[in-house]
Design a protein around this motif. Structure first.
Motif, PDB file in Angstrom:
ATOM      1  N   GLN A 193      -1.153   2.339  -3.157  1.00 50.74           N
ATOM      2  CA  GLN A 193      -0.420   1.707  -2.063  1.00 50.74           C
ATOM      3  C   GLN A 193      -0.668   0.199  -2.032  1.00 50.74           C
ATOM      4  N   PHE A 194      -1.911  -0.178  -2.256  1.00 52.01           N
ATOM      5  CA  PHE A 194      -2.249  -1.608  -2.301  1.00 52.01           C
ATOM      6  C   PHE A 194      -1.392  -2.302  -3.363  1.00 52.01           C
ATOM      7  N   GLY A 195      -1.192  -1.605  -4.468  1.00 49.55           N
ATOM      8  CA  GLY A 195      -0.311  -2.130  -5.504  1.00 49.55           C
ATOM      9  C   GLY A 195       1.097  -2.340  -4.986  1.00 49.55           C
ATOM     10  N   PHE A 196       1.631  -1.352  -4.260  1.00 48.55           N
ATOM     11  CA  PHE A 196       2.983  -1.515  -3.711  1.00 48.55           C
ATOM     12  C   PHE A 196       3.043  -2.708  -2.771  1.00 48.55           C
ATOM     13  N   VAL A 197       1.964  -2.866  -2.009  1.00 53.59           N
ATOM     14  CA  VAL A 197       1.978  -3.935  -1.010  1.00 53.59           C
ATOM     15  C   VAL A 197       1.905  -5.306  -1.667  1.00 53.59           C
ATOM     16  N   THR A 198       1.138  -5.405  -2.774  1.00 53.39           N
ATOM     17  CA  THR A 198       0.944  -6.740  -3.339  1.00 53.39           C
ATOM     18  C   THR A 198       1.826  -7.043  -4.541  1.00 53.39           C
ATOM     19  N   LEU A 199       2.026  -6.064  -5.406  1.00 55.76           N
ATOM     20  CA  LEU A 199       2.642  -6.388  -6.693  1.00 55.76           C
ATOM     21  C   LEU A 199       4.076  -6.892  -6.562  1.00 55.76           C
ATOM     22  N   PHE A 200       4.839  -6.271  -5.662  1.00 54.08           N
ATOM     23  CA  PHE A 200       6.251  -6.642  -5.595  1.00 54.08           C
ATOM     24  C   PHE A 200       6.629  -7.122  -4.212  1.00 54.08           C
ATOM     25  N   VAL A 201       5.654  -7.705  -3.559  1.00 53.11           N
ATOM     26  CA  VAL A 201       5.910  -8.082  -2.176  1.00 53.11           C
ATOM     27  C   VAL A 201       7.038  -9.097  -2.099  1.00 53.11           C
ATOM     28  N   ALA A 202       7.263  -9.831  -3.177  1.00 51.25           N
ATOM     29  CA  ALA A 202       8.336 -10.823  -3.173  1.00 51.25           C
ATOM     30  C   ALA A 202       9.689 -10.161  -3.008  1.00 51.25           C
ATOM     31  N   SER A 203       9.801  -8.921  -3.443  1.00 55.53           N
ATOM     32  CA  SER A 203      11.114  -8.297  -3.348  1.00 55.53           C
ATOM     33  C   SER A 203      11.206  -7.355  -2.164  1.00 55.53           C
ATOM     34  N   PHE A 204      10.120  -7.091  -1.511  1.00 55.02           N
ATOM     35  CA  PHE A 204      10.180  -6.102  -0.437  1.00 55.02           C
ATOM     36  C   PHE A 204       9.177  -6.465   0.638  1.00 55.02           C
ATOM     37  N   PRO A 205       9.514  -7.449   1.458  1.00 58.01           N
ATOM     38  CA  PRO A 205       8.529  -7.947   2.436  1.00 58.01           C
ATOM     39  C   PRO A 205       8.172  -6.922   3.510  1.00 58.01           C
ATOM     40  N   LEU A 206       8.899  -5.824   3.559  1.00 57.94           N
ATOM     41  CA  LEU A 206       8.554  -4.844   4.582  1.00 57.94           C
ATOM     42  C   LEU A 206       7.476  -3.870   4.102  1.00 57.94           C
ATOM     43  N   ALA A 207       7.114  -3.973   2.849  1.00 60.16           N
ATOM     44  CA  ALA A 207       6.103  -3.045   2.320  1.00 60.16           C
ATOM     45  C   ALA A 207       4.846  -2.984   3.187  1.00 60.16           C
ATOM     46  N   PRO A 208       4.291  -4.135   3.616  1.00 59.98           N
ATOM     47  CA  PRO A 208       3.083  -4.036   4.442  1.00 59.98           C
ATOM     48  C   PRO A 208       3.290  -3.241   5.722  1.00 59.98           C
ATOM     49  N   VAL A 209       4.487  -3.347   6.314  1.00 58.18           N
ATOM     50  CA  VAL A 209       4.724  -2.602   7.552  1.00 58.18           C
ATOM     51  C   VAL A 209       4.630  -1.110   7.281  1.00 58.18           C
ATOM     52  N   PHE A 210       5.315  -0.673   6.237  1.00 59.62           N
ATOM     53  CA  PHE A 210       5.284   0.751   5.938  1.00 59.62           C
ATOM     54  C   PHE A 210       3.867   1.201   5.587  1.00 59.62           C
ATOM     55  N   ALA A 211       3.178   0.354   4.860  1.00 60.77           N
ATOM     56  CA  ALA A 211       1.802   0.696   4.513  1.00 60.77           C
ATOM     57  C   ALA A 211       0.962   0.822   5.777  1.00 60.77           C
ATOM     58  N   LEU A 212       1.174  -0.107   6.696  1.00 67.48           N
ATOM     59  CA  LEU A 212       0.398  -0.082   7.936  1.00 67.48           C
ATOM     60  C   LEU A 212       0.654   1.215   8.695  1.00 67.48           C
ATOM     61  N   LEU A 213       1.947   1.543   8.851  1.00 67.88           N
ATOM     62  CA  LEU A 213       2.280   2.766   9.579  1.00 67.88           C
ATOM     63  C   LEU A 213       1.641   3.972   8.895  1.00 67.88           C
ATOM     64  N   ASN A 214       1.747   4.000   7.593  1.00 70.80           N
ATOM     65  CA  ASN A 214       1.156   5.112   6.861  1.00 70.80           C
ATOM     66  C   ASN A 214      -0.346   5.185   7.086  1.00 70.80           C
ATOM     67  N   ASN A 215      -0.990   4.014   7.041  1.00 70.53           N
ATOM     68  CA  ASN A 215      -2.452   4.034   7.087  1.00 70.53           C
ATOM     69  C   ASN A 215      -2.986   4.424   8.447  1.00 70.53           C
ATOM     70  N   ILE A 216      -2.243   4.049   9.498  1.00 69.03           N
ATOM     71  CA  ILE A 216      -2.708   4.440  10.829  1.00 69.03           C
ATOM     72  C   ILE A 216      -2.794   5.963  10.885  1.00 69.03           C
ATOM     73  N   ILE A 217      -1.831   6.616  10.269  1.00 68.72           N
ATOM     74  CA  ILE A 217      -1.885   8.073  10.208  1.00 68.72           C
ATOM     75  C   ILE A 217      -2.959   8.520   9.224  1.00 68.72           C
ATOM     76  N   GLU A 218      -2.985   7.840   8.085  1.00 68.59           N
ATOM     77  CA  GLU A 218      -3.896   8.227   7.012  1.00 68.59           C
ATOM     78  C   GLU A 218      -5.357   8.271   7.476  1.00 68.59           C
ATOM     79  N   VAL A 219      -5.737   7.259   8.248  1.00 69.46           N
ATOM     80  CA  VAL A 219      -7.131   7.210   8.712  1.00 69.46           C
ATOM     81  C   VAL A 219      -7.459   8.490   9.463  1.00 69.46           C
ATOM     82  N   ARG A 220      -6.598   8.843  10.415  1.00 67.98           N
ATOM     83  CA  ARG A 220      -6.897  10.018  11.244  1.00 67.98           C
ATOM     84  C   ARG A 220      -6.762  11.305  10.437  1.00 67.98           C
ATOM     85  N   LEU A 221      -5.821  11.281   9.494  1.00 65.14           N
ATOM     86  CA  LEU A 221      -5.628  12.451   8.652  1.00 65.14           C
ATOM     87  C   LEU A 221      -6.885  12.716   7.830  1.00 65.14           C
TER      88      LEU A 221
END
Lengths: 936, 936
Positions: free
Chosen positions: B685-713
């Motif tokens: 996921q970190f790769g998705f957030v950093t590697l192509f962030v130039a083409s998809f600036p919303l990646a961090p948002v989706f990662a954040l939403l996922n991780n909030i769940i991920e932590v509790r999961l």
């Protein structure tokens, strides 16, 4: 020695023994010939009036030495000197010295000094550390000492072993003949010294168990932390020297290095086997160096040795690359085309008015010369050198680990450092300012700890802000100064060239004259600024008031490196990347200062010029700095001091002249001022070797030649010309490693640009595979030259009195531009952009490829050699085993419960109080520095 | 509990006490309700015939427990079970178990287990570690425990303090309500446990002094190194589990997490305050997590927490960048021009024959959508993200140091690891092969040490070569497989698009259909291969036979990461950098498989497609992996096991059903299999957030939403669904950090290329400043389109039945090529090369600038927070002080010399032999492992 003049009053070891009047074997002992002098403090004293009675024999030695009783022998020493009408400052200093010396004795040290018998002179306070002080401090400093246990170092597998043996035999004439640690295959198990585990160690003679370097280190440790309340509560000898209370403090050399006798000491051995040019081909006796000078200096020479030996393969390959250039010089099509008279490219004039059109074949020589350095082999060489740099750093890490293992440095902790005297002064000033006298009282109680307490007694960034600002501004200013000097030299070149070309007689060798003089100016400027910047960096770091010696050193190094780097490299960077790029084109030249055209590169390309610049600066810097600054200046200083000594009244010379003591001899040497200049010189050289290796493949050879001399030069300096440095324990070379790896990384980029931008490598490739009709370089020269219609030359810039033998309609110039008959004449042509793309693509590929390879090399070579990590693991196991065995044996031996209860005290403190009265004060003093923290 | 069925025979603590028959408070104790169960081993047994008398009450508990006497209670336990006609393997295993358990008791552990009363079933061997075992092992493991001494943690300056307090108040609702360590401002001084320094520690209750995690860690340590000579001399419980001698070994949870009562245990607390989705907004109780699960898992959650919180700012900025794109969508001149019907660029057909000419304005939608992600703000965002990655890593280093300080991990050494069972087996095989039986004897004596001895009893690279070869080949094969699947999907897209465009009804939404189905195929392939590759990586690592668990883990991670990275990113890399670049041009298209044209990007540019690809793969991967693999599969497994249990004869269920013991409950949970999958998911996921962030600036948002769940999961999984993991002490997150920093570095390059090559950023800039007449982007679209003379279309590729409303002479296509009327038609134009140069120059500048900034950030942020390094220094001082004080007090208290001699034993071994008989075997065993090295 002068026994009549210096009778011994010895109140510790052998107070009742008669004074020995025969000549002693070593001149490094107290007058009783038993207690070794471990450290010497010197100061100058001056009296207004001389008491006549003091000069008489029998009273001229003011021995101050404490014994077991702990009473104050100081009072006795005081009585020896009657107070004359000294001026206030002298008196003050005298009292401070007395207090300090008293405190030293309290700490258990034994002191001896001569009486201040004359009206003025130097006094040497000789310090001896008795066994219990050494033992106590060794325990506190966690000095690792060899135990009785030896173990075999695991050998490699059978093939590697045989190969190794062969190598050993082959290299045996290269080995320095110094006594090795008994056997290379065995190692003593080491363990931090502990007074309760004495049975672990093989203590045969308490006087020699700790070697001289360790002894003096221990004394230095005590000197550093002994306070002197009179001198503003300053801590340690460094503050006292800074305040001129003492003049110098140094440990003694092991003896004379050139004494004729057969008696060997380590210094003599080092001189014979290491510090002479005659042994330049030999390996360095690193272990002996470390033993004599301590780990820090040992690591420097180990590093220098590794660097020098790493230069050998790169020199060989560099020479091969150069020879390849020489060999292929006749086959190089572009230079053949250039030299071909029939091709007859008529070139545009190189300057306005006075220059004529010229034929390209006249630049045949430079074209050929430039092929020597501008051929495909250099590309591979620069890739090789980038990987070489990585390999070197990796191998250094490994060697450092290996040395760390053999020198028992694994697991040593960073020693807590005392604040620098300047920092303390600054803090005191701040506190005084802050709240007047009430704080001063607080200070009085807290000053012994000099740890962070509140915001008030440490410097916050607010206090430091002015210092930082000055720093920042000065560094910017000096960088700007460097740049403007570089620019000044450019202007010199342009104007001189213009002036010279007016005169017909000088016109022929304008370029040579101008280039040579300009490079020499550059060199001189670099050398001068180098010295200035070194001083400025030190001044700036002082302004910053760093807290500890270590931060001081780091910041100084960073600043000095930045300034010297910019200074040494900016003219080279200019030639490599900027020269000839802002020339404009015929008909629209770029002018500086109204009428002077920007300089362009020689027809062979800028690479040739870069190469000249590099070689002259590198060689000149090395030769001049080595010869003048490292050999000449110390000699001059020595001469000057000698002259000064002779002109002064010879009063103090009386003892010197006859048979000088070791402390007299050492006093006459230069003080040791740190390794920074040595490292800096090498690092700058490392930059020359790596940063522009693409343009100057011979750089490693010159560096190698220089270093072979440099090693022995430095060695000679340390052994013969400097006072013995304090042995400093350190695990690594610190910030230098970061700088080296930074240069290594930067070199990848700079080489990429040199190959892509400065050399003709890419245009040739593009021509060969993109434009050439038959896949060869035939026609390349023509392709690189654009056409210019001479009728479009601006009014007044045409050549006057053209003597060119043809009618010129079009002249050629080196650039990729549209021809005059194109719809958009003189714009950059498609070729220009295509070649630029290729150049940039090359930079990207080269940089990322080489960086990837470096990371790969870094990753593939483990930082800790496997055999060493195995050994370290094994040593841990052995240690537990050895402990158990020794303890069992001890229990067997001491069966009586009484003895057991005596020996069974806890570590470090619960010793029977009778055994070491002075041992108790030490833990207490450390404890108090900690105990007050709880109230923070 | 079932007191009638399980009478207690307690021969240690209270052998004469009557068995308590009341219900006990906790179900985690031995039957005497006193000794805590610290570890559980389970195994399945099976008998051929059941002795009828064994099922009777009063004899069904086979307690095996050793006491102080040191006699063998094992013999008694043996007599309980009469040997039935077991089959040979079972019998063998039984004997091995008996020997192992006997050895455990020798080591001082106390064991309890039920009788094997039925024909088959699970037996739980409960293990309790008595105080002297704990104390002995804690000393050997150098476990740091709090001393009596507390000290205040230094607070910041006044402003920072106030700010901090404000922050504390504001964030208090976000804090989990767990009991903090008394006070945040105070910290216990910790010191490695030592049995001779017991007075230092605040030991109120020996049963609770070591917390449960530490106790089970200690037992695990013993289990790991206890040998079992019958089982081929294997070392430790792991080998026995690998050989199916035991089924599982796990420590017990602290109780039930959802019990209704008021009694709290740490597990319940963790569940309430951490492992529920309802508390997603709260901070994590990291200290409690560490206390319960150990440092390794604590560091994972700390890392995950830091990563998630670092995603917040980048999400915010990402959304802002996206909104900026939305807001400026109407002002974007190129998309306005594209949408302008009047401009009417007639485009060349997108496929041969069946496609018609089309008007660029029909692609208006994609052009607008593409502006959302392709605007100047994304350039700054990707610079920001590169620095963000550096900042994140730097802050992680700092947090790690901070946690290390508070968790007393500073200065812990790497524990020496035992060899893996597989390695030992391999070595044994090798030795057997090498020299027959004589070696086996040697093995018998050496096997207890499993250290390197000779070449013969370790694996050299020769032995490993086949394994490495298989590894290398398999990895290459799998990477090739991934690439060919990507290529297969491309072919699918090309052919389907061609097929669909034949049919008129589907032609309108060809692109959408094809893209969507292709991405879904990609996603499915990625998910499937991910699982396969995970398994293959494990298999490959097993083939390599790494020596220790740590190397095993590292190599597994590297391999799995490489494979999964290639798998997840290769389709994205294709779209980003290769798609549409090998299309050729009208008249000379590139064909694959005879007749299918290479696919090109949508008219809006490839960036739009990249964005779609990224978002679908990222979101799909996260949603599906989270939901199915992390929630669904465990649920299914549980269900499956339940079903299986029910179908089996309910014999073993009798004890379960009534009131299950904690070990029964824990046994029914999934075993813990390591953190690798959790880290891997996050790293990808970190790769998705950093590697192509130039083409998809919303990646961090989706990662954040996922991780909030991920932590509790993850939290829920650890607290409720897994057996309690062994507490592992570790200082850092190991190889993951290197992988993270590698991704961070790679992301700089990949973003540079995305901006330069994939996006239209550079062409626009070049047009605006190089070609535009008025400095705006007007005319940009026209500039990017080349002309093509339709008469030059190859025979048979012209559009059939063209219904285009104009006569077409020239069609346009997106490329920079010379027009048909130029002297060299369709060659790349000068613009092409100029723009290419600009793109490449941008890459160089971007890469070096960002890397330089990263290095600067890295250098400016110290790795150790200053307050922590101050504290560590201070702690050292305090420790010395505290020691001295305590010793002084102790001396005062124990004035009698007899007591002093008893308490004054030396460290670690010279204890009076009466106090701990079992304490002696331990040092001895370690010693013997070292002692034989000396003969090597």
């Amino acid at each position: 020695m002068d026994p009549e003049n210096l009778p011994v009053i010895n109140n510790y070891l052998d107070a009742n023994e008669p004074v020995s009047s025969e000549a002693c074997l070593s001149r490094m002992h107290f007058h009783d010939n038993q207690r070794k002098v471990d450290y010497v403090l010197t100061y100058h004293y001056r009296k207004r009036g001389v008491q006549p009675g003091l000069g008489s024999p029998g009273q001229s030695l003011a021995i101050v030495s404490n014994g077991e009783t702990g009473k104050e022998p100081h009072a006795g020493g005081h009585g020896d000197i009657e107070l004359g009408p000294l001026d206030a400052l002298e008196e003050e200093r005298k009292e401070q010295r007395e207090e300090f010396e008293h405190n030293l004795m309290e700490a258990g040290l034994e002191l001896e000094k001569d009486l201040e018998s004359k009206s003025q002179g130097s006094i040497f306070v000789r310090i001896h550390a008795p066994w219990q002080v050494l033992a106590r401090e060794a325990e506190f400093l966690k000095i690792k000492v060899p135990t009785k246990k030896m173990y075999e170092i695991k050998s490699e597998g059978s093939i590697a072993k045989k190969f190794n043996e062969l190598l050993q035999t082959l290299s045996s004439p290269l080995k320095p003949r110094v006594p090795e640690h008994s056997n290379n295959k065995m190692k003593n198990l080491s363990y931090p010294f502990s007074r309760e585990k004495m049975y672990l160690y093989n203590i045969q003679d308490k006087d020699t168990f700790f070697d001289n370097a360790t002894r003096s280190r221990i004394v230095h440790e005590i000197l550093k932390r002994t306070a002197c309340s009179r001198a503003n509560n300053t801590m340690g000898i460094n503050s006292l020297i800074a305040n001129n209370i003492y003049e110098a403090a140094y440990p003694l050399h092991d003896g004379e290095y050139d004494s004729p006798g057969d008696d060997t000491n380590d210094r003599k051995l080092l001189y014979r086997e290491w510090a002479r040019y005659g042994v330049f081909y030999k390996f360095q006796p690193i272990d002996l160096i470390r033993k004599y000078f301590g780990e820090k200096i040992g690591l420097y020479f180990a590093w220098l040795g590794l660097y020098t030996s790493f230069l050998i393969p790169s020199s060989v390959i560099g020479v091969i690359v150069f020879l390849y250039g020489c060999a292929t010089i006749e086959e190089d099509i572009p230079s053949k085309e250039m030299c071909d008279q029939q091709n007859a490219f008529t070139m545009c004039p190189l300057c306005d008015k006075s220059c004529d059109y010229w034929n390209l074949s006249s630049a045949c020589g430079t074209a050929k010369a430039s092929h020597l350095f501008d051929n495909p082999a250099t590309v591979f060489f620069s890739i090789f050198m980038a990987l070489w740099a990585t390999m070197f750093l990796e191998n250094w890490k490994r060697l450092q680990m290996r040395l760390g293992y053999f020198w028992d440095l694994t697991g040593i902790e960073e020693e807590e450092e005392h604040s620098r005297p300047e920092y303390e002064t600054k803090v005191r000033e701040k506190m005084l300012k802050a709240s007047g006298k009430s704080v001063v009282q607080k200070l009085g109680t807290n000053m012994t700890e000099n740890e962070e307490e509140d915001d008030e007694d440490k410097l916050t960034w607010k206090d430091r802000f002015p210092g930082y600002l000055v720093n920042f501004a000065s560094i910017l200013f000096m960088i700007a100064l460097t740049f403007s000097i570089v620019f000044g030299v450019i202007v010199y070149r342009i104007t001189t060239a213009a002036a010279l070309s007016l005169n017909k007689s000088t016109r022929s060798n304008v370029r040579v004259t101008v280039t040579a003089t300009a490079v020499i100016i550059n060199l001189v400027v670099i050398l001068v600024l180098d010295e200035i910047y070194g001083a400025v960096a030190e001044w700036l770091t002082k302004i910053e008031v760093p807290k500890t010696e270590q931060t001081f050193e780091e910041r100084l190094i960073l600043k000095a490196f930045l300034l010297k780097f910019v200074n040494a490299y900016s003219p080279i960077f200019y030639v490599a990347f900027f020269k000839g790029r802002f020339v404009g084109r015929p008909g629209s030249y770029v002018y500086v200062f109204d009428g002077y055209r920007m300089e362009e590169c020689a027809p062979g390309g800028c690479l040739m010029e870069l190469c000249i610049q590099l070689s002259i600066i590198m060689l000149g810097k090395q030769l001049i700095q080595n010869n003048i600054f490292e050999i000449g200046v110390p000699k001059l200083k020595k001469l000057f001091r000698k002259l000064k000594d002779e002109t002064e009244p010879g009063e103090t010379d009386s003892t010197h002249s006859k048979h000088p003591e070791q402390w007299d001899l050492d006093y006459s040497l230069e003080p040791y001022t740190g390794l920074t200049p040595e490292y800096m010189e090498m690092i700058i050289q490392f930059g020359f070797v790596t940063l522009f290796v693409a343009s100057f493949p011979l750089a490693p050879v010159f560096a190698l030649l220089n270093n072979i001399i440099e090693v022995r030069l430095d060695a000679k300096k340390f052994v013969t010309e400097l006072r013995r440095p304090d042995a400093v324990r350190t695990k690594d070379i610190g910030i230098w490693f970061d700088i080296l790896s930074g240069i290594g990384k930067f070199s990848v980029i700079s080489n990429a640009f040199v190959i892509a931008i400065t050399s003709d490598f890419i245009p040739r490739l593009v021509y060969q595979y993109g434009y050439s009709h038959n896949g060869t370089l035939h026609g390349f020269v023509n392709h690189t030259l654009s056409f210019f219609n001479v009728s479009q030359l601006k009014e007044g810039t045409q050549p006057e009195n053209s003597q060119f033998d043809q009618e010129v309609q079009f002249c050629r110039f080196k650039d990729y531009r549209e021809p005059p008959w194109a719809p958009n004449p003189y714009e950059f042509s498609k070729q220009y952009w295509a070649i630029l793309s290729a150049r940039l693509a090359f930079v990207i590929i080269f940089q990322n490829l080489v960086m990837f390879l470096s990371v790969l090399v870094d990753w593939m070579i483990p930082d800790i050699p496997t055999d060493i990590s195995d050994q370290i693991k094994k040593e841990k196991g052995l240690l537990v085993d050895f402990f158990l065995k020794e303890e069992h044996e001890k229990l067997k031996l001491t069966d009586e419960p009484a003895q057991r209860s005596l020996g069974g005290g806890r570590r470090s403190t619960s010793r029977a109080p009778s055994s070491a009265p002075s041992g108790r004060s030490q833990p207490g003093s450390i404890a108090s520095s900690g105990s007050q923290h709880t109230n923070v």
